[in-house]
Design a protein around this motif. Structure first.
Motif, mmCIF file in Angstrom:
data_model
loop_
_atom_site.group_PDB
_atom_site.id
_atom_site.type_symbol
_atom_site.label_atom_id
_atom_site.label_comp_id
_atom_site.label_asym_id
_atom_site.label_seq_id
_atom_site.Cartn_x
_atom_site.Cartn_y
_atom_site.Cartn_z
ATOM 1 N N LEU A 101 0.624 -3.327 -5.138
ATOM 2 C CA LEU A 101 1.938 -3.804 -5.584
ATOM 3 C C LEU A 101 3.055 -2.912 -5.048
ATOM 4 C CD1 LEU A 101 1.619 -4.916 -9.325
ATOM 5 C CD2 LEU A 101 2.191 -6.340 -7.330
ATOM 6 N N GLN A 102 2.760 -1.629 -4.908
ATOM 7 C CA GLN A 102 3.778 -0.699 -4.402
ATOM 8 C C GLN A 102 4.220 -1.070 -2.993
ATOM 9 O OE1 GLN A 102 2.150 3.252 -4.735
ATOM 10 N NE2 GLN A 102 3.181 3.588 -6.704
ATOM 11 N N GLU A 103 3.330 -1.703 -2.247
ATOM 12 C CA GLU A 103 3.678 -2.076 -0.868
ATOM 13 C C GLU A 103 4.540 -3.334 -0.807
ATOM 14 O OE1 GLU A 103 -0.211 -0.672 1.663
ATOM 15 O OE2 GLU A 103 -0.449 -2.424 0.366
ATOM 16 N N ILE A 104 4.608 -4.051 -1.926
ATOM 17 C CA ILE A 104 5.337 -5.325 -1.930
ATOM 18 C C ILE A 104 6.306 -5.326 -3.111
ATOM 19 C CG2 ILE A 104 5.072 -7.831 -1.685
ATOM 20 C CD1 ILE A 104 2.016 -7.322 -1.558
ATOM 21 N N PRO A 105 7.425 -4.633 -3.005
ATOM 22 C CA PRO A 105 8.389 -4.659 -4.118
ATOM 23 C C PRO A 105 8.865 -6.089 -4.390
ATOM 24 C CG PRO A 105 8.962 -2.980 -2.485
ATOM 25 C CD PRO A 105 7.872 -3.816 -1.885
ATOM 26 N N SER A 106 9.312 -6.326 -5.599
ATOM 27 C CA SER A 106 9.792 -7.662 -5.957
ATOM 28 C C SER A 106 10.845 -8.146 -4.956
ATOM 29 C CB SER A 106 10.396 -7.632 -7.360
ATOM 30 O OG SER A 106 10.840 -8.914 -7.720
ATOM 31 N N GLY A 107 10.712 -9.385 -4.536
ATOM 32 C CA GLY A 107 11.680 -9.965 -3.599
ATOM 33 C C GLY A 107 11.355 -9.691 -2.150
ATOM 34 N N SER A 121 6.157 -15.136 12.248
ATOM 35 C CA SER A 121 5.700 -14.588 10.967
ATOM 36 C C SER A 121 6.703 -14.910 9.869
ATOM 37 C CB SER A 121 5.532 -13.066 11.080
ATOM 38 O OG SER A 121 5.335 -12.508 9.797
ATOM 39 N N LEU A 122 6.221 -15.589 8.835
ATOM 40 C CA LEU A 122 7.103 -15.911 7.707
ATOM 41 C C LEU A 122 7.402 -14.672 6.868
ATOM 42 C CD1 LEU A 122 5.581 -19.334 6.597
ATOM 43 C CD2 LEU A 122 7.715 -18.946 7.851
ATOM 44 N N ALA A 123 6.468 -13.705 6.861
ATOM 45 C CA ALA A 123 6.678 -12.505 6.049
ATOM 46 C C ALA A 123 7.892 -11.707 6.523
ATOM 47 C CB ALA A 123 5.430 -11.626 6.082
ATOM 48 N N ALA A 124 8.351 -11.976 7.749
ATOM 49 C CA ALA A 124 9.532 -11.282 8.272
ATOM 50 C C ALA A 124 10.823 -11.913 7.761
ATOM 51 C CB ALA A 124 9.517 -11.301 9.797
ATOM 52 N N GLY A 125 10.697 -13.022 7.053
ATOM 53 C CA GLY A 125 11.890 -13.724 6.586
ATOM 54 C C GLY A 125 12.265 -13.341 5.171
ATOM 55 N N ASN A 133 5.979 -11.062 -3.366
ATOM 56 C CA ASN A 133 6.184 -10.708 -4.769
ATOM 57 C C ASN A 133 7.488 -11.332 -5.253
ATOM 58 O OD1 ASN A 133 6.751 -9.468 -7.229
ATOM 59 N ND2 ASN A 133 6.062 -7.449 -6.560
ATOM 60 N N VAL A 134 7.369 -12.258 -6.190
ATOM 61 C CA VAL A 134 8.550 -12.902 -6.774
ATOM 62 C C VAL A 134 8.643 -12.450 -8.231
ATOM 63 C CG1 VAL A 134 9.685 -15.079 -7.343
ATOM 64 C CG2 VAL A 134 8.299 -14.899 -5.259
ATOM 65 N N ARG A 135 9.444 -11.435 -8.464
ATOM 66 C CA ARG A 135 9.642 -10.902 -9.825
ATOM 67 C C ARG A 135 8.319 -10.658 -10.533
ATOM 68 N NH1 ARG A 135 13.534 -14.787 -9.040
ATOM 69 N NH2 ARG A 135 12.296 -16.375 -10.098
ATOM 70 N N GLY A 136 7.349 -10.075 -9.835
ATOM 71 C CA GLY A 136 6.079 -9.710 -10.454
ATOM 72 C C GLY A 136 4.981 -10.740 -10.298
ATOM 73 N N THR A 137 5.325 -11.945 -9.902
ATOM 74 C CA THR A 137 4.302 -12.947 -9.596
ATOM 75 C C THR A 137 4.047 -12.911 -8.093
ATOM 76 O OG1 THR A 137 5.011 -14.365 -11.423
ATOM 77 C CG2 THR A 137 3.692 -15.396 -9.686
ATOM 78 N N VAL A 138 2.773 -12.745 -7.723
ATOM 79 C CA VAL A 138 2.454 -12.594 -6.303
ATOM 80 C C VAL A 138 1.853 -13.891 -5.768
ATOM 81 C CG1 VAL A 138 1.167 -11.250 -4.591
ATOM 82 C CG2 VAL A 138 2.070 -10.125 -6.638
ATOM 83 N N TYR A 139 2.371 -14.331 -4.624
ATOM 84 C CA TYR A 139 1.887 -15.536 -3.946
ATOM 85 C C TYR A 139 1.322 -15.152 -2.576
ATOM 86 C CZ TYR A 139 4.724 -17.987 -7.393
ATOM 87 O OH TYR A 139 5.254 -18.452 -8.572
ATOM 88 N N ALA A 140 0.394 -15.965 -2.089
ATOM 89 C CA ALA A 140 -0.148 -15.763 -0.746
ATOM 90 C C ALA A 140 -0.157 -17.111 -0.026
ATOM 91 C CB ALA A 140 -1.558 -15.183 -0.812
ATOM 92 N N VAL A 141 0.418 -17.131 1.164
ATOM 93 C CA VAL A 141 0.469 -18.356 1.973
ATOM 94 C C VAL A 141 0.184 -17.980 3.425
ATOM 95 C CG1 VAL A 141 2.185 -19.454 0.463
ATOM 96 C CG2 VAL A 141 2.957 -18.184 2.477
ATOM 97 N N ALA A 173 -3.638 -3.223 -7.593
ATOM 98 C CA ALA A 173 -4.295 -3.873 -6.455
ATOM 99 C C ALA A 173 -3.968 -5.371 -6.403
ATOM 100 C CB ALA A 173 -5.806 -3.689 -6.553
ATOM 101 N N VAL A 174 -3.614 -5.840 -5.211
ATOM 102 C CA VAL A 174 -3.367 -7.268 -4.975
ATOM 103 C C VAL A 174 -4.575 -7.833 -4.235
ATOM 104 C CG1 VAL A 174 -1.872 -8.961 -3.856
ATOM 105 C CG2 VAL A 174 -0.882 -6.906 -4.875
ATOM 106 N N LEU A 175 -5.215 -8.810 -4.848
ATOM 107 C CA LEU A 175 -6.411 -9.402 -4.263
ATOM 108 C C LEU A 175 -6.171 -10.882 -4.005
ATOM 109 C CD1 LEU A 175 -7.330 -7.493 -6.963
ATOM 110 C CD2 LEU A 175 -9.488 -7.712 -5.772
ATOM 111 N N ILE A 176 -6.740 -11.391 -2.926
ATOM 112 C CA ILE A 176 -6.633 -12.817 -2.649
ATOM 113 C C ILE A 176 -8.024 -13.387 -2.358
ATOM 114 C CG2 ILE A 176 -4.301 -12.576 -1.710
ATOM 115 C CD1 ILE A 176 -5.519 -13.083 1.065
ATOM 116 N N SER A 177 -8.129 -14.676 -2.556
ATOM 117 C CA SER A 177 -9.329 -15.403 -2.148
ATOM 118 C C SER A 177 -8.993 -16.167 -0.883
ATOM 119 C CB SER A 177 -9.753 -16.382 -3.243
ATOM 120 O OG SER A 177 -10.697 -17.288 -2.706
#
Ligand code: FES
Length: 114
Positions: A10-16, A50-54, A32-40, A97-101
């Protein structure tokens, strides 16, 4: 049962903010959207960007190249020029820890029509 793997803290992905990770050979944007984490899927469905750059605007990730907006909970594309949704992945947060499937779901909703 889906297997979850750690891709970030979570430390690597601050909110917003968003971060690109590579898991199972796929580039995935973890957001990270205000503590809710999404993966796409990280690659825009319009061109190779890369969308993560936006920027993250609420529950929307904006492509930095041409401005298409993607709804993080569903993967739905909300504006042109992209017309196809991105896949979404289940996320779990355990402590820091942020985990994804990697058993992702195809993006939902009708493709945006031109
Ligand atoms: S590359 Fe993302 S909108 Fe064009």
């Amino acid at each position: 049962m889906a297997e979850f793997i750690q891709v970030a803290t979570l430390q690597e992905i601050p909110s917003g903010t968003a971060k690109q990770v590579v898991a199972g050979g796929r580039k995935i944007a973890v957001v990270n959207v205000r503590g809710t984490v999404y993966a796409v899927d990280d690659t825009c469905t319009h061109e190779d960007q890369s969308l993560a750059a936006g920027p993250v605007v609420g529950e929307i990730l904006v492509c930095p190249k041409h401005g298409s907006r993607f709804h993080l909970p569903s993967g739905r594309v909300l504006s042109l020029p992209a017309v196809r949704p991105v896949s979404t992945y289940p996320v779990r947060v355990e402590g820091d820890a942020v985990l994804i499937s990697l058993e992702g779901s195809p993006g939902q909703g009708m493709p945006h029509r031109r």
